[in-house]
Design an enzyme around this catalytic site. Structure first.
Site, PDB file in Angstrom:
ATOM      1  N   GLU A   1       0.845  -1.200   0.000  1.00 49.59           N
ATOM      2  CA  GLU A   1       0.000   0.000   0.000  1.00 49.59           C
ATOM      3  C   GLU A   1       0.879   1.248   0.000  1.00 49.59           C
ATOM      4  O   GLU A   1       1.885   1.316   0.706  1.00 49.59           O
ATOM      5  CB  GLU A   1      -0.917   0.029   1.208  1.00 49.59           C
ATOM      6  CG  GLU A   1      -1.776   1.298   1.272  1.00 49.59           C
ATOM      7  CD  GLU A   1      -2.758   1.295   2.418  1.00 49.59           C
ATOM      8  OE1 GLU A   1      -3.712   0.487   2.348  1.00 49.59           O
ATOM      9  OE2 GLU A   1      -2.577   2.061   3.379  1.00 49.59           O
TER      10      GLU A   1
ATOM     11  N   LYS B   1       2.540  14.784  -0.525  1.00 46.61           N
ATOM     12  CA  LYS B   1       1.988  16.149  -0.517  1.00 46.61           C
ATOM     13  C   LYS B   1       2.640  17.068  -1.541  1.00 46.61           C
ATOM     14  O   LYS B   1       2.100  18.129  -1.845  1.00 46.61           O
ATOM     15  CB  LYS B   1       2.135  16.757   0.877  1.00 46.61           C
ATOM     16  CG  LYS B   1       1.292  16.052   1.938  1.00 46.61           C
ATOM     17  CD  LYS B   1       1.472  16.689   3.308  1.00 46.61           C
ATOM     18  CE  LYS B   1       0.621  15.977   4.363  1.00 46.61           C
ATOM     19  NZ  LYS B   1       0.801  16.568   5.708  1.00 46.61           N
TER      20      LYS B   1
ATOM     21  N   HIS C   1      -8.185   2.829  -3.806  1.00 40.33           N
ATOM     22  CA  HIS C   1      -9.104   3.093  -2.692  1.00 40.33           C
ATOM     23  C   HIS C   1     -10.155   4.105  -3.162  1.00 40.33           C
ATOM     24  O   HIS C   1      -9.856   5.013  -3.941  1.00 40.33           O
ATOM     25  CB  HIS C   1      -8.366   3.702  -1.504  1.00 40.33           C
ATOM     26  CG  HIS C   1      -7.502   2.736  -0.761  1.00 40.33           C
ATOM     27  ND1 HIS C   1      -7.310   2.811   0.602  1.00 40.33           N
ATOM     28  CD2 HIS C   1      -6.781   1.676  -1.172  1.00 40.33           C
ATOM     29  CE1 HIS C   1      -6.493   1.836   0.995  1.00 40.33           C
ATOM     30  NE2 HIS C   1      -6.154   1.147  -0.076  1.00 40.33           N
TER      31      HIS C   1
ATOM     32  N   ARG D   1     -15.951   3.452   3.723  1.00 39.76           N
ATOM     33  CA  ARG D   1     -16.713   4.631   4.156  1.00 39.76           C
ATOM     34  C   ARG D   1     -15.781   5.820   4.295  1.00 39.76           C
ATOM     35  O   ARG D   1     -16.097   6.933   3.890  1.00 39.76           O
ATOM     36  CB  ARG D   1     -17.420   4.367   5.484  1.00 39.76           C
ATOM     37  CG  ARG D   1     -18.406   5.476   5.857  1.00 39.76           C
ATOM     38  CD  ARG D   1     -18.730   5.499   7.330  1.00 39.76           C
ATOM     39  NE  ARG D   1     -17.578   5.921   8.133  1.00 39.76           N
ATOM     40  CZ  ARG D   1     -17.615   6.103   9.452  1.00 39.76           C
ATOM     41  NH1 ARG D   1     -18.739   5.884  10.112  1.00 39.76           N
ATOM     42  NH2 ARG D   1     -16.527   6.487  10.102  1.00 39.76           N
ATOM     43  N   GLY D   2     -14.607   5.596   4.889  1.00 40.22           N
ATOM     44  CA  GLY D   2     -13.626   6.663   5.064  1.00 40.22           C
ATOM     45  C   GLY D   2     -13.729   7.326   6.416  1.00 40.22           C
ATOM     46  O   GLY D   2     -14.736   7.211   7.127  1.00 40.22           O
TER      47      GLY D   2
ATOM     48  N   TYR E   1     -22.832   4.439   3.777  1.00 45.43           N
ATOM     49  CA  TYR E   1     -22.079   3.281   4.231  1.00 45.43           C
ATOM     50  C   TYR E   1     -21.289   2.664   3.072  1.00 45.43           C
ATOM     51  O   TYR E   1     -21.667   2.799   1.906  1.00 45.43           O
ATOM     52  CB  TYR E   1     -23.019   2.217   4.823  1.00 45.43           C
ATOM     53  CG  TYR E   1     -23.825   2.710   5.998  1.00 45.43           C
ATOM     54  CD1 TYR E   1     -23.207   3.032   7.209  1.00 45.43           C
ATOM     55  CD2 TYR E   1     -25.215   2.843   5.907  1.00 45.43           C
ATOM     56  CE1 TYR E   1     -23.948   3.478   8.293  1.00 45.43           C
ATOM     57  CE2 TYR E   1     -25.972   3.286   6.982  1.00 45.43           C
ATOM     58  CZ  TYR E   1     -25.327   3.610   8.174  1.00 45.43           C
ATOM     59  OH  TYR E   1     -26.062   4.061   9.238  1.00 45.43           O
ATOM     60  N   ALA E   2     -20.233   1.941   3.438  1.00 48.00           N
ATOM     61  CA  ALA E   2     -19.425   1.275   2.417  1.00 48.00           C
ATOM     62  C   ALA E   2     -20.261   0.282   1.626  1.00 48.00           C
ATOM     63  O   ALA E   2     -20.049   0.102   0.427  1.00 48.00           O
ATOM     64  CB  ALA E   2     -18.237   0.571   3.077  1.00 48.00           C
TER      65      ALA E   2
ATOM     66  N   LYS F   1     -21.710  -6.052   3.489  1.00 45.52           N
ATOM     67  CA  LYS F   1     -20.859  -5.589   2.392  1.00 45.52           C
ATOM     68  C   LYS F   1     -20.573  -6.733   1.408  1.00 45.52           C
ATOM     69  O   LYS F   1     -20.562  -6.527   0.189  1.00 45.52           O
ATOM     70  CB  LYS F   1     -19.552  -5.009   2.938  1.00 45.52           C
ATOM     71  CG  LYS F   1     -19.739  -3.679   3.662  1.00 45.52           C
ATOM     72  CD  LYS F   1     -18.425  -3.052   4.106  1.00 45.52           C
ATOM     73  CE  LYS F   1     -17.855  -3.682   5.337  1.00 45.52           C
ATOM     74  NZ  LYS F   1     -16.686  -2.917   5.887  1.00 45.52           N
TER      75      LYS F   1
END
Length: 622
Positions: free
Chosen positions: A21, A26, A81, A111-112, A130-131, A173
Site C-alpha cells: 500500500e 503532498k 481506494h 466509508r472513510g 455506508y461502504a 458488504k
C-alpha cells in the site's frame, strides 16, 4: 487481473504472495520520488499495489493520477481506494470512470474517516452513507469488471467496538458484492486468527488479506499502534523497549517479530499478506528477506514477457515491441498511447500508427539541469562520458540519459565486453546477450508460461564516431550473420537488412502455443527511436553552460556520431558481435574541446562549435 484470482493462484501453487500500500505524497517532488520507489519495490515481487484515497480536492485527483501512472506507465497492477467521505455520486462516478480507463480492475470501497475539521463522520449530500452502499453502486454500474474490496476490523474501528455488529456489517458488504477483505493493521496474531474463524462462521468465504505494518522505528511503531487502537503483545514491548533508541536494533528485532506473525498467519491457511509500506522500502524489504520471499533462484520473479507490460486500457494483450525502448519503457508507452490497437502476435506495419511527438511530458530528459549535473557530473571528454557508462555497468549509478532503469541482471553475461567497448570510447546504449534455449523459469532470462524455452539473439546498440564508422561497416559485411542499422541525427540511414520487415531478437516456445516473438528490430521504429535518442543527448548537453567543455563534447557527439544497432542472427555464436569490434578505439579520447573564437562578435549556435578538427581513426592490431 482481479485480486481474487491472485489469491487463488497463491492457494493453488502453495507459494504465499503479498502486496503493497502507498499513499499520495503532498509535494510534486514527493510524487516523483514515490513513482521511482514503486518501480524499484516492484522488483520485490508484489502481486499488486494499492493507493489510498485522499478525500477532497487535489489529493483525490492525485489518487486517480497515480493509478493511471502505475497501471499505464509503470505496468503495476493497482487497486484504487475509494471512500464515501466528501464524495457525492457524481464524484464517485468520475473516479470510477478514471479507474476504468486506466485499466484498473480492483477497487477498495471504504466509508472513510471524517475530514480533519469534523469530529464525526457525516454523509455528503447526494452521496453514500455506508461502504455497503458504495459496493452496491459499483457493482450496479460496472458489473464484474471490478473486484471490490472492503475493510475488516479484527480489533474494532474508531466509532464502533461492537465485534458482532461489525461482523454483521461485513456480511452486508459481502452480500452487496464485495470480492475480498483487507484488514486494519494488527500485532495480536491470536486475536486476528480467532476473528478469521468468526468471519468464516458467518458464511463469508471471500479472501481475507491481513494488513501488515512493518516496524521502522520504536516511536512510529507506538504512534501507529495507538492511532489505530491496536493491541501490542507484551512480549513485543519487552523485546523492543530496551533498544527503543537504536533504530537499527529496532528494525532487526521488529523484522523477526513481524515475520513470525506472518508465518503463523500463512500456517492458518491465509496465502496473501498486504503490507502497509508508509511509502518506504527498508522495513518491508527486511520482513520479506526474513521470510525468504524476495525473488531468488528458488522464487524467481515471473514475468509474462521480457519487457514490462503496460496494464493501461486496451494494452493488456500487447505482446510485441521494438527493442530500442528496452531501457525507456515509460517513454514507449507515452509515444504509442494514441494507437487504436497494439501489436498482438506479430508486429504490423509501423508506418500506419505514428509514434507520438518528443515534446510530450515524460519523453524527454527528466530532472532539472542542476539535478542532472549532480547525477552525471561534468564530463569534458569522450573518456569522461565513457567512464559514466562504465560506472552504470558497475552499478555505481542507477540511470543514464538513455536508461531510466538500473542495468539489467542479464548484462552480467556480457559486462566485461561492454566495459571494454566503453573504455575504448564506443558508447553502449543498449544490449542483450545471446540465449540458446534456457527454461522459461530461468531466474534471469526466463519469461512466459512454465515448461517453455526462451531464446535471444545477441544485440548491441552503440554510438560510433564518423572516423570509425567505415571500418565497422567493412567488418560487419565480412560476417553474413550480422545485420545492422546506422543513422545520424540528420537522418542519414544505412543498413544491410534484407527487408523493412521485423527481425525477431527474442522468442519463446511454449506447450500448446505458437512461437511468441515479443521483441523485434525494424527500420521505421528505429527511426522513431533515433529522434528520441539524439534528443536525449541534446537535452543532456543543454544541462551545461554554452561553450563549456561538457556542452561541446556531448553536442558534438549528437551532431556527428552514428547511432548503430547490430544483431547477430546466429544465436549460437554469442561472441561474434563483440569480436567484430576488437581493436577499435575512438581517437582523441581525452581531448577536451574548446569553443571556436568568435568572429565580429558572432557566437556559435547554442554555444556549440560548428566544427572541431577531427583526428584520424586509430586501430590496434587484432
Amino acid at each position: 487481473m482481479h485480486i481474487g484470482e491472485m489469491v487463488a493462484d497463491a492457494e493453488r501453487t502453495g507459494l504465499p504472495s503479498f502486496s503493497f500500500e502507498y499513499f499520495p505524497p503532498k509535494t510534486a517532488q514527493g510524487v516523483q520520488n514515490l513513482y521511482d520507489r514503486m518501480e524499484r519495490m516492484d522488483h520485490f515481487g508484489p502481486k499488486f499495489i494499492d493507493i489510498t484515497w485522499g478525500a477532497g480536492g487535489r489529493i483525490a485527483e492525485l489518487t486517480c493520477e497515480m493509478v493511471v501512472q502505475a497501471q499505464t506507465y509503470l505496468g503495476l497492477e493497482t487497486c484504487m481506494h475509494l471512500t464515501c467521505t466528501d464524495m457525492g455520486e457524481e464524484k464517485v462516478n468520475d473516479a470510477l470512470k478514471k479507474a476504468y480507463k486506466a485499466g484498473c480492475t480492483n477497487i477498495l470501497a471504504l466509508r472513510g474517516d471524517p475530514p480533519r475539521e469534523k469530529e464525526k463522520w457525516e454523509a455528503t449530500e447526494g452521496g453514500f452513507r455506508y461502504a455497503r452502499d458504495l459496493v452496491a453502486h459499483i457493482r450496479e454500474k460496472y458489473g464484474s469488471h471490478f473486484n471490490i474490496g472492503v475493510a475488516g476490523y479484527p480489533e474494532g474501528c474508531d466509532d464502533n467496538k461492537d465485534e458482532e455488529q461489525l461482523l454483521d456489517h461485513l456480511k452486508e458488504k459481502v452480500d452487496m458484492g464485495a470480492s475480498f477483505i483487507v484488514t486494519q493493521m494488527f500485532y495480536d496474531v491470536d486475536n486476528f486468527l480467532s476473528w478469521v474463524d468468526k468471519v468464516r462462521a458467518r458464511g463469508i468465504t471471500i479472501p481475507i488479506l491481513p494488513g501488515i505494518m512493518p516496524i521502522a522505528t520504536y516511536a512510529s511503531f507506538l504512534r501507529r499502534a495507538n492511532h489505530m487502537n491496536c493491541k501490542i503483545p507484551e512480549a513485543w514491548l519487552a523485546a523492543l523497549e530496551p533498544v527503543k533508541n537504536d533504530d537499527v536494533a529496532v528494525r532487526e528485532i521488529g523484522k523477526t517479530l513481524v515475520a513470525d506473525m506472518c508465518r503463523k498467519i500463512v500456517a492458518h491457511g491465509i496465502p496473501h499478506l498486504h503490507f502497509y509500506t508508509m511509502n518506504l522500502a527498508q522495513a518491508t524489504r527486511m520482513v520479506l528477506e526474513e521470510l525468504d520471499w524476495m525473488p531468488s533462484a528458488n522464487r524467481p520473479l515471473k514475468q509474462p514477457l521480457p519487457w514490462k507490460q503496460s496494464l493501461g486500457f486496451g494494452r493488456r494483450d500487447e505482446d510485441v515491441r521494438p527493442i530500442f525502448w528496452r531501457n525507456r519503457n515509460k517513454s514507449y508507452v507515452l509515444r504509442t498511447q494514441d494507437w487504436d490497437e497494439f501489436p498482438n502476435g506479430r508486429w504490423g506495419d509501423s508506418r500506419s500508427p505514428a509514434f507520438g511527438e518528443l515534446d510530450a511530458y515524460g519523453v524527454g530528459l527528466t530532472g532539472t539541469n542542476e539535478q542532472n549535473r549532480k547525477k552525471w557530473g561534468e564530463p569534458q571528454s569522450i573518456k569522461d562520458i565513457a567512464n559514466l557508462f562504465t560506472r552504470y555497468l558497475n552499478k555505481e549509478i542507477e540511470y543514464l540519459p538513455w536508461s531510466e532503469a538500473p542495468v539489467a541482471s542479464e548484462a552480467e553475461l556480457i559486462k566485461d565486453d561492454l566495459l571494454d567497448l566503453n573504455r575504448r570510447g564506443l558508447i553502449t546504449v543498449n544490449s542483450q546477450p545471446a540465449v540458446n534455449g534456457v527454461k522459461s523459469t530461468h531466474p534471469i532470462h526466463g519469461w512466459g508460461p512454465s515448461n517453455g524455452y526462451v531464446y535471444q539473439k545477441a544485440y548491441l546498440e552503440l554510438l560510433v564516431p564518423p572516423e570509425l564508422f567505415p571500418e565497422i561497416l567493412r567488418r560487419i559485411h565480412d560476417h553474413p550473420d550480422l545485420t545492422y542499422y546506422a543513422v545520424t541525427k540528420s537522418g542519414d540511414l544505412k543498413t544491410n537488412a534484407p527487408s523493412d520487415g521485423p527481425n525477431a531478437v527474442t522468442w519463446g516456445v511454449f506447450p500448446g502455443k505458437e512461437i511468441v516473438q515479443p521483441t523485434i528490430v525494424e527500420s521505421i521504429s528505429f527511426l522513431a527511436w533515433k529522434d528520441e535518442a539524439f534528443q536525449l543527448g541534446v537535452d543532456w548537453a543543454r544541462c551545461y553552460e554554452a561553450d563549456s567543455p561538457s556542452r561541446l563534447v556531448i553536442q558534438k557527439m549528437m551532431d556527428t556520431w552514428y547511432l548503430v544497432n547490430i544483431v547477430n542472427n546466429d544465436f549460437h555464436q554469442p561472441r561474434t558481435i563483440f569480436e567484430v569490434l576488437n581493436g577499435l578505439e575512438v581517437p582523441g579520447l581525452e581531448k577536451v574541446p574548446v569553443p571556436e573564437p568568435h568572429t565580429n562578435g558572432a557566437h556559435p549556435t547554442n554555444g556549440v562549435s560548428e566544427s572541431i578538427p577531427s583526428v584520424e581513426a586509430s586501430t590496434t592490431p587484432q
